[in-house]
Design a protein around this motif. Sequence first.
Motif, PDB file in Angstrom:
ATOM      1  N   ALA A   1      24.322  50.567  -6.888  1.00  0.00           N
ATOM      2  CA  ALA A   1      23.510  50.446  -5.672  1.00  0.00           C
ATOM      3  C   ALA A   1      24.396  50.086  -4.483  1.00  0.00           C
ATOM      4  O   ALA A   1      25.427  49.427  -4.634  1.00  0.00           O
ATOM      5  CB  ALA A   1      22.430  49.386  -5.855  1.00  0.00           C
ATOM      6  N   LEU A   2      23.963  50.496  -3.275  1.00  0.00           N
ATOM      7  CA  LEU A   2      24.753  50.293  -2.062  1.00  0.00           C
ATOM      8  C   LEU A   2      23.971  49.489  -1.035  1.00  0.00           C
ATOM      9  O   LEU A   2      22.730  49.501  -1.044  1.00  0.00           O
ATOM     10  CB  LEU A   2      25.138  51.650  -1.462  1.00  0.00           C
ATOM     11  N   PRO A   3      24.663  48.803  -0.124  1.00  0.00           N
ATOM     12  CA  PRO A   3      23.991  47.992   0.893  1.00  0.00           C
ATOM     13  C   PRO A   3      23.001  48.808   1.714  1.00  0.00           C
ATOM     14  O   PRO A   3      23.279  49.954   2.103  1.00  0.00           O
ATOM     15  CB  PRO A   3      25.148  47.492   1.765  1.00  0.00           C
ATOM     16  N   GLY A   4      21.830  48.203   1.976  1.00  0.00           N
ATOM     17  CA  GLY A   4      20.793  48.854   2.761  1.00  0.00           C
ATOM     18  C   GLY A   4      19.863  49.729   1.947  1.00  0.00           C
ATOM     19  O   GLY A   4      18.814  50.157   2.452  1.00  0.00           O
ATOM     20  N   GLU A   5      20.208  50.008   0.706  1.00  0.00           N
ATOM     21  CA  GLU A   5      19.356  50.883  -0.098  1.00  0.00           C
ATOM     22  C   GLU A   5      18.144  50.139  -0.643  1.00  0.00           C
ATOM     23  O   GLU A   5      18.210  48.951  -0.977  1.00  0.00           O
ATOM     24  CB  GLU A   5      20.153  51.487  -1.260  1.00  0.00           C
TER      25      GLU A   5
ATOM     26  N   ASP B   1      33.102  42.902  -6.998  1.00  0.00           N
ATOM     27  CA  ASP B   1      33.394  43.893  -8.037  1.00  0.00           C
ATOM     28  C   ASP B   1      32.657  45.211  -7.809  1.00  0.00           C
ATOM     29  O   ASP B   1      32.668  46.090  -8.667  1.00  0.00           O
ATOM     30  CB  ASP B   1      33.084  43.335  -9.430  1.00  0.00           C
ATOM     31  N   GLY B   2      32.018  45.363  -6.643  1.00  0.00           N
ATOM     32  CA  GLY B   2      31.430  46.641  -6.266  1.00  0.00           C
ATOM     33  C   GLY B   2      29.989  46.851  -6.650  1.00  0.00           C
ATOM     34  O   GLY B   2      29.446  47.944  -6.440  1.00  0.00           O
ATOM     35  N   ARG B   3      29.325  45.842  -7.194  1.00  0.00           N
ATOM     36  CA  ARG B   3      27.902  45.976  -7.523  1.00  0.00           C
ATOM     37  C   ARG B   3      27.035  45.576  -6.337  1.00  0.00           C
ATOM     38  O   ARG B   3      27.413  44.728  -5.530  1.00  0.00           O
ATOM     39  CB  ARG B   3      27.555  45.107  -8.739  1.00  0.00           C
ATOM     40  N   GLY B   4      25.852  46.194  -6.246  1.00  0.00           N
ATOM     41  CA  GLY B   4      24.916  45.805  -5.214  1.00  0.00           C
ATOM     42  C   GLY B   4      24.343  44.427  -5.487  1.00  0.00           C
ATOM     43  O   GLY B   4      24.108  44.059  -6.642  1.00  0.00           O
ATOM     44  N   VAL B   5      24.118  43.650  -4.428  1.00  0.00           N
ATOM     45  CA  VAL B   5      23.558  42.308  -4.556  1.00  0.00           C
ATOM     46  C   VAL B   5      22.179  42.293  -3.906  1.00  0.00           C
ATOM     47  O   VAL B   5      22.030  42.711  -2.749  1.00  0.00           O
ATOM     48  CB  VAL B   5      24.461  41.249  -3.898  1.00  0.00           C
ATOM     49  N   ALA B   6      21.189  41.824  -4.631  1.00  0.00           N
ATOM     50  CA  ALA B   6      19.821  41.725  -4.129  1.00  0.00           C
ATOM     51  C   ALA B   6      19.198  40.447  -4.673  1.00  0.00           C
ATOM     52  O   ALA B   6      19.849  39.679  -5.410  1.00  0.00           O
ATOM     53  CB  ALA B   6      19.006  42.951  -4.544  1.00  0.00           C
ATOM     54  N   ARG B   7      17.938  40.216  -4.319  1.00  0.00           N
ATOM     55  CA  ARG B   7      17.198  39.070  -4.859  1.00  0.00           C
ATOM     56  C   ARG B   7      15.835  39.542  -5.327  1.00  0.00           C
ATOM     57  O   ARG B   7      15.218  40.410  -4.696  1.00  0.00           O
ATOM     58  CB  ARG B   7      17.048  37.958  -3.810  1.00  0.00           C
ATOM     59  N   ASP B   8      15.383  38.965  -6.442  1.00  0.00           N
ATOM     60  CA  ASP B   8      14.057  39.328  -6.933  1.00  0.00           C
ATOM     61  C   ASP B   8      12.996  38.509  -6.196  1.00  0.00           C
ATOM     62  O   ASP B   8      13.309  37.735  -5.274  1.00  0.00           O
ATOM     63  CB  ASP B   8      13.971  39.158  -8.449  1.00  0.00           C
ATOM     64  N   ALA B   9      11.744  38.677  -6.596  1.00  0.00           N
ATOM     65  CA  ALA B   9      10.640  38.030  -5.883  1.00  0.00           C
ATOM     66  C   ALA B   9      10.740  36.514  -5.905  1.00  0.00           C
ATOM     67  O   ALA B   9      10.249  35.836  -4.996  1.00  0.00           O
ATOM     68  CB  ALA B   9       9.315  38.481  -6.493  1.00  0.00           C
ATOM     69  N   SER B  10      11.394  35.957  -6.920  1.00  0.00           N
ATOM     70  CA  SER B  10      11.540  34.501  -7.016  1.00  0.00           C
ATOM     71  C   SER B  10      12.781  33.984  -6.293  1.00  0.00           C
ATOM     72  O   SER B  10      13.014  32.775  -6.244  1.00  0.00           O
ATOM     73  CB  SER B  10      11.593  34.081  -8.491  1.00  0.00           C
TER      74      SER B  10
END
Length: 447
Positions: free
Chosen positions: A59-63, A41-50
Amino acid sequence: MKLGTRRPARQATQRKRQAPKTAPDNGASGDTVVIERLSHDGRGVARDASGKTLFVDGALPGEQVRIRCHRQRSRFDEAHVVEIVRASHERVEPACQHAEVCGGCSLQHLDIDAQRRFKQQVLGEHLAREGVTAPASDIISASPYGYRRRARLGVKVDGKGAVRFGFRRANSERLFDIAECPVLEPELEALLVPLKQQLDELAAPRLVGHVELLHSGTSTVRVHQLKAHADDQARWQQFAARQQVAIEFSERQGGGTEAPVRLQHYPLQAGAHRLEIGFKPGDFIQVNDQVNQALVARVLALLSSTESRKVLDLFAGVGNFSLPLAANGFQVHAIEGSDIMVQRLLHNADASGLEIAAETRDLNNAPSVAGIDAVVLDPPRDGAQAVATALASDGPSWIVYVSCNPATLARDARILQEGGYRLHQLSLVDMFPHTAHLESLSLFTRR
């Protein structure tokens, strides 16, 4: 006070304006994360510290971005950007001043070529997940701005008596006042500020539910009313004369029906033939005229390169494919689930001097394909599972499938593949630039 009349305006109070999502927030707390990829759906995917998954708006990939979570869930959290620490080389400045608040164009911050590569990737991933062998897709596209010929804008009078006119905010039912919309056709965008001024001058703005804009050669403003107001309707007529647009009113009558409205038309070039496709408000038409023209041309080219002459057009609507096919010498049998659409299609065929057989049928039950050379499918988002199942066992040599949902396309493509079809050609159709919505065109052939 009469129903729908304007309340006296309350004294305005100073309210603190929130900073844009991508602006620094002067050192407020927030996690810094690196964006791994884009979700479908166009949102950036990341993971938190856990290790918990984060979906990050804007947000965009690599940012590398500093974020703030605005919604926590058991398996993932949703967040937005408060500062861009390291920007992607594919990030661009949005063309619209409302990009950060509008719920429409969620990808204006991504370069248009990168948007299309992303959509090609999403299309391929859906097909691969279903085990469908697919060729590399090409792209059917046009200008990324000034393309939308139809829009619906909300009207709301707030508790202070102020009229709000525009689209909904992202992830909200609240409207924001709109001053520009670069994806609208220029003739429609030019009406936005005058429309807001017009609404401010009405005696009973609360009686306006929403406003629909349409451009098909000329511009039409359709005012959806809760109840007619004679003085305001006169004001709208004066507005139409000043702006040189057509004005229509929609008011619910007894029994929930609407007052009759005139038939409107959009032009469609079909090879050497120029057609006028009639429709009414509520009928489905493609909102991107340039891409629709290119899509119809590609369907004609695909079928003209085969031995097909007898074509079954399923989910035929008002005749977007049926009429161009018939105009170019194909023998067309059109089927549509709505009797009103079938009547509209037959009217359009008659007006163009074309012969098309058309019928109303529930397409959850597949029709017979006996004697048919090719099938054209243009189903809604639910896809065409029943039709695909029937075609897989006894379908013609060629199937052209126009899809507005890659997930249901992939499901139906798997069914066809298991029945002996091969996905021979695949195109991404970028009908809605700057959004994550993607459409596609597929040609299936018997192995």
